[in-house]
Design an enzyme around this catalytic site. Structure first.
Site, mmCIF file in Angstrom:
data_model
loop_
_atom_site.group_PDB
_atom_site.id
_atom_site.type_symbol
_atom_site.label_atom_id
_atom_site.label_comp_id
_atom_site.label_asym_id
_atom_site.label_seq_id
_atom_site.Cartn_x
_atom_site.Cartn_y
_atom_site.Cartn_z
ATOM 1 N N TYR A 186 7.742 -6.838 25.776
ATOM 2 C CA TYR A 186 8.572 -6.209 27.004
ATOM 3 C C TYR A 186 9.630 -5.650 26.884
ATOM 4 C CZ TYR A 186 11.880 -6.740 30.426
ATOM 5 O OH TYR A 186 12.743 -6.531 31.378
ATOM 6 N N HIS A 187 10.354 -6.249 25.907
ATOM 7 C CA HIS A 187 11.742 -5.488 25.685
ATOM 8 C C HIS A 187 11.705 -4.142 25.043
ATOM 9 C CE1 HIS A 187 13.452 -9.604 26.365
ATOM 10 N NE2 HIS A 187 14.375 -9.103 26.966
ATOM 11 N N SER A 225 10.761 -8.464 21.847
ATOM 12 C CA SER A 225 9.462 -8.742 22.549
ATOM 13 C C SER A 225 8.824 -7.432 23.027
ATOM 14 C CB SER A 225 9.793 -9.628 23.911
ATOM 15 O OG SER A 225 10.188 -8.977 25.019
ATOM 16 N N LYS A 244 10.982 -1.273 27.456
ATOM 17 C CA LYS A 244 12.190 -0.588 27.898
ATOM 18 C C LYS A 244 13.006 0.455 27.135
ATOM 19 C CE LYS A 244 12.392 -3.243 31.857
ATOM 20 N NZ LYS A 244 12.625 -2.908 33.098
ATOM 21 N N THR A 262 17.327 -3.180 29.931
ATOM 22 C CA THR A 262 17.608 -4.444 29.999
ATOM 23 C C THR A 262 18.744 -4.336 28.792
ATOM 24 O OG1 THR A 262 16.971 -6.372 29.151
ATOM 25 C CG2 THR A 262 15.785 -4.849 28.453
HETATM 26 P P1 NAD Z 1 9.857 -8.988 39.299
HETATM 27 O O1 NAD Z 1 8.482 -9.299 38.567
HETATM 28 O O2 NAD Z 1 10.230 -10.195 40.381
HETATM 29 O O3 NAD Z 1 9.728 -7.553 40.245
HETATM 30 C C1 NAD Z 1 9.162 -6.690 39.594
HETATM 31 C C2 NAD Z 1 8.395 -6.053 40.701
HETATM 32 O O4 NAD Z 1 7.566 -5.014 40.512
HETATM 33 C C3 NAD Z 1 7.030 -7.091 41.116
HETATM 34 O O5 NAD Z 1 7.276 -7.271 42.770
HETATM 35 C C4 NAD Z 1 5.901 -6.636 41.059
HETATM 36 O O6 NAD Z 1 4.794 -7.052 41.650
HETATM 37 C C5 NAD Z 1 6.061 -5.033 40.875
HETATM 38 N N1 NAD Z 1 5.421 -4.213 40.091
HETATM 39 C C6 NAD Z 1 5.131 -4.415 38.432
HETATM 40 N N2 NAD Z 1 4.389 -3.451 38.085
HETATM 41 C C7 NAD Z 1 4.004 -2.592 39.159
HETATM 42 C C8 NAD Z 1 3.327 -1.319 39.493
HETATM 43 N N3 NAD Z 1 2.526 -0.899 38.358
HETATM 44 N N4 NAD Z 1 3.328 -0.677 40.488
HETATM 45 C C9 NAD Z 1 3.802 -1.394 41.631
HETATM 46 N N5 NAD Z 1 4.676 -2.380 41.675
HETATM 47 C C10 NAD Z 1 4.762 -3.229 40.348
HETATM 48 O O7 NAD Z 1 11.075 -8.822 38.387
HETATM 49 P P2 NAD Z 1 12.682 -8.714 38.737
HETATM 50 O O8 NAD Z 1 13.119 -10.074 37.966
HETATM 51 O O9 NAD Z 1 13.002 -8.489 40.118
HETATM 52 O O10 NAD Z 1 13.158 -7.567 37.696
HETATM 53 C C11 NAD Z 1 13.043 -6.523 38.106
HETATM 54 C C12 NAD Z 1 13.346 -5.292 36.932
HETATM 55 O O11 NAD Z 1 14.584 -5.726 36.519
HETATM 56 C C13 NAD Z 1 12.279 -5.158 36.047
HETATM 57 O O12 NAD Z 1 11.950 -4.038 35.540
HETATM 58 C C14 NAD Z 1 12.919 -6.190 34.964
HETATM 59 O O13 NAD Z 1 12.551 -5.675 33.722
HETATM 60 C C15 NAD Z 1 14.632 -5.779 35.078
HETATM 61 N N6 NAD Z 1 15.402 -7.006 34.885
HETATM 62 C C16 NAD Z 1 15.418 -8.118 35.155
HETATM 63 C C17 NAD Z 1 16.145 -9.037 34.669
HETATM 64 C C18 NAD Z 1 16.248 -10.539 35.562
HETATM 65 O O14 NAD Z 1 16.774 -11.357 34.891
HETATM 66 N N7 NAD Z 1 15.451 -10.836 36.394
HETATM 67 C C19 NAD Z 1 17.364 -8.858 33.953
HETATM 68 C C20 NAD Z 1 17.151 -7.516 33.575
HETATM 69 C C21 NAD Z 1 16.333 -6.556 33.725
HETATM 70 N N1 USQ Z 2 15.865 -19.528 26.414
HETATM 71 C C1 USQ Z 2 16.308 -20.822 26.075
HETATM 72 N N2 USQ Z 2 15.462 -21.886 26.831
HETATM 73 C C2 USQ Z 2 14.600 -21.851 27.722
HETATM 74 C C3 USQ Z 2 14.355 -20.174 28.014
HETATM 75 C C4 USQ Z 2 15.165 -19.266 27.297
HETATM 76 O O1 USQ Z 2 16.919 -21.489 25.151
HETATM 77 O O2 USQ Z 2 14.227 -22.656 28.265
HETATM 78 C C5 USQ Z 2 16.567 -18.696 25.720
HETATM 79 C C6 USQ Z 2 15.839 -17.448 24.878
HETATM 80 O O3 USQ Z 2 15.427 -17.958 23.703
HETATM 81 C C7 USQ Z 2 16.822 -16.214 25.079
HETATM 82 C C8 USQ Z 2 17.633 -16.497 26.263
HETATM 83 O O4 USQ Z 2 17.330 -17.872 26.801
HETATM 84 O O5 USQ Z 2 17.537 -16.331 23.972
HETATM 85 C C9 USQ Z 2 17.310 -15.700 27.374
HETATM 86 O O6 USQ Z 2 15.945 -15.798 27.955
HETATM 87 P P1 USQ Z 2 15.466 -15.549 29.152
HETATM 88 O O7 USQ Z 2 13.929 -16.133 29.387
HETATM 89 O O8 USQ Z 2 16.442 -16.345 30.231
HETATM 90 O O9 USQ Z 2 15.487 -14.167 29.314
HETATM 91 P P2 USQ Z 2 14.517 -12.837 28.657
HETATM 92 O O10 USQ Z 2 13.072 -13.222 28.118
HETATM 93 O O11 USQ Z 2 15.427 -12.306 27.772
HETATM 94 O O12 USQ Z 2 14.510 -12.149 29.819
HETATM 95 C C10 USQ Z 2 15.183 -11.807 31.009
HETATM 96 C C11 USQ Z 2 14.243 -11.015 32.020
HETATM 97 C C12 USQ Z 2 14.052 -9.985 31.452
HETATM 98 C C13 USQ Z 2 15.402 -9.196 31.005
HETATM 99 C C14 USQ Z 2 16.158 -9.841 30.264
HETATM 100 C C15 USQ Z 2 17.521 -9.389 30.207
HETATM 101 O O13 USQ Z 2 12.986 -11.925 32.336
HETATM 102 O O14 USQ Z 2 13.244 -8.894 32.662
HETATM 103 O O15 USQ Z 2 15.136 -7.935 30.671
HETATM 104 O O16 USQ Z 2 16.276 -11.243 30.864
HETATM 105 S S1 USQ Z 2 18.051 -9.569 28.337
HETATM 106 O O17 USQ Z 2 18.035 -10.953 27.817
HETATM 107 O O18 USQ Z 2 19.688 -8.964 28.286
HETATM 108 O O19 USQ Z 2 17.082 -8.591 27.697
#
Ligand code: NAD
Ligand code: USQ
Length: 390
Positions: A182-183, A180, A186, A144
């Site tokens: 979570y972050h 966070s 990564k 991410t």
């Molecule tokens: P998502 O939660 O919809 O998809 C993740 C999938 O992985 C889910 O279907 C979940 O059930 C599965 N999973 C989780 N743990 C598992 C495990 N232990 N074994 C098998 N399956 C498992 O999330 P997404 O939005 O599709 O994101 C996909 C990837 O991209 C994630 O790694 C996320 O961190 C990353 N990412 C997402 C975004 C975004 O904006 N959605 C942005 C940047 C990075």
């Molecule tokens: N935010 C608002 N209002 C809201 C929700 C979020 O102002 O109602 C702000 C947050 O404070 C943050 C920004 O929007 O500053 C992004 O938040 P987000 O919830 O859209 O995204 P984030 O929590 O960073 O996570 C999402 C995905 C994660 C991925 C990440 C990419 O859930 O899996 O890794 O985006 S990045 O942000 O570049 O790290």
């Protein structure tokens, strides 16, 4: 090419399965349905209804003629993952299977520990399974942009930078400071992958992707093929949340001053970027880091875009600047480099402002369904609260 997608049931995993099958690749999906369960746990659901995986696979066959194979399995169980990879022998494994919500990881000690173990163990298992079965398999690992945080320097795409400390020079890993638990998982994954590459020459693409928004890709041509679309305070990402808020008449929830800048991209652009990275692997034995986004926008700019899009549908919506539940800078410098994807031919033309009107239109039919989860929209998860910490 034979591609295994870990996390194939997710927001990105399902459309990527469709995209790669459309390109003629063989796709094997793996998922344990953790996201479906965790979204229910926080009292919410996808705004757009989605089919069970069994029915998704059937719909992909009926509508497009695609043959997808799927395994239900938890990749934190080494034996499970090892068996599937050994049986299928893919050329590439795309790794999405992680707990992906920052707020979910900040709920309390249990959720933080789950996020740490699920994400870090899954990646370690993948590294070992590939080393054991075939080290030539290309791992496409989703990281991410949030690994970097928001530093006051330009963010390089390279995993290493040259530094001079007290007059002595060396190369160190690019400084990262996530926002966070979570972050941080990564960042830990990236360090583990870098070490595995140094020790064993595994071939990896580590993708630093910004937040994704949208409902559409070229292959999602029927309701039965929709991907999930989360909007609650824990699972919804900001653009998707603002879209739903506008349709439900809830003032857009801009956290803090709204000057937080991130690198956004649409679901379609994310699929295209991922396809390019899968189809163009790095040199065997090398580690490639790729920043993945299309445009840098602040929360205030996004609110403005969604307000204008809602207005086209006759909706007048305000913006509410609320106390930021997160610990993050809400006014800062942000300048990430992006060279790897453009060099592969990634040049998206459409921006959020071009796509937002359609986005609002796409969620409007689900207004009654979304309204049922209305009380799950305002933020409750607060980074400053440390429940269960003592
Ligand atoms: P998502 O939660 O919809 O998809 C993740 C999938 O992985 C889910 O279907 C979940 O059930 C599965 N999973 C989780 N743990 C598992 C495990 N232990 N074994 C098998 N399956 C498992 O999330 P997404 O939005 O599709 O994101 C996909 C990837 O991209 C994630 O790694 C996320 O961190 C990353 N990412 C997402 C975004 C975004 O904006 N959605 C942005 C940047 C990075
Ligand atoms: N935010 C608002 N209002 C809201 C929700 C979020 O102002 O109602 C702000 C947050 O404070 C943050 C920004 O929007 O500053 C992004 O938040 P987000 O919830 O859209 O995204 P984030 O929590 O960073 O996570 C999402 C995905 C994660 C991925 C990440 C990419 O859930 O899996 O890794 O985006 S990045 O942000 O570049 O790290």
């Amino acid at each position: 090419m034979k591609v295994m997608i870990l996390g194939a049931d997710g927001y990105l995993g399902w459309p990527l399965s469709l995209r790669l099958m459309a390109r003629g690749h063989e796709v094997i999906g793996v998922d344990n349905f953790a996201t479906r369960k965790s979204v229910k746990e926080v009292g919410s659901d996808s705004a757009i209804p989605i089919l069970s995986m069994e029915n998704r696979v059937k719909a992909a066959k009926d509508i497009h003629g695609y043959n997808m194979k799927f395994y239900r399995g938890d990749i934190t169980k080494y034996g499970v993952l090892h068996k599937i990879i050994k049986e299928e022998k893919p050329d590439t494994v795309v790794h999405f299977a992680e707990q992906r919500s920052a707020p979910y990881s900040m709920i309390n000690a249990k959720h933080a520990a789950y996020t740490m173990s699920n994400n870090i163990i899954g990646t370690i298992n993948l590294i070992y399974a590939i080393m054991d079965i075939d080290p030539k398999i290309h791992i496409v690992k989703m990281g991410t942009m949030g690994e970097f945080g928001t530093p006051n320097f330009d963010i390089p795409e390279s995993p290493f930078v040259d530094v001079e400390i007290n007059g002595r020079k060396d190369r160190i890993t690019t400084p990262k400071f996530a926002g966070s638990w979570y972050h941080w998982t990564k960042v830990h994954d990236t360090n583990n992958i870098l070490f595995a590459n140094k020790a064993w020459k595994i071939t990896t693409t580590d993708i630093m992707q910004g937040p994704v928004y949208g409902t559409r890709t070229k292959e999602i041509t029927d309701k039965k093929l929709h991907s999930r679309f989360d909007f609650d305070e824990v699972w919804g990402t900001v653009v998707n949340r603002f879209t739903v808020e506008s349709v439900l008449g809830i003032p857009l929830t801009a956290y803090g001053a709204g000057g937080q800048i991130r690198g956004y991209l649409s679901l379609e652009d994310s699929m295209e970027a991922l396809r390019l990275l899968v189809e163009n692997p790095p040199e065997s034995g090398s580690y490639r880091s790729a920043n993945q986004f299309v445009e840098l926008l602040s929360i205030n700019e996004i609110a403005d875009i969604i307000q204008k899009a809602a207005k086209k549908h006759g909706i007048d919506i305000g913006v509410e600047h609320m106390e930021n539940p997160r610990i993050e800078a809400d006014r800062h410098y942000y300048n990430p480099e992006i060279k790897v994807l453009p060099a592969l031919g990634f040049h998206p033309k459409l921006k959020m402002a071009d796509l937002s009107e359609q986005l609002v239109k796409d969620v409007m039919p689900y207004k009654a369904r979304m309204n049922k989860f209305r009380e799950r929209i305002l933020p409750h998860t607060n980074w400053r609260r440390v429940e269960n910490a003592r």
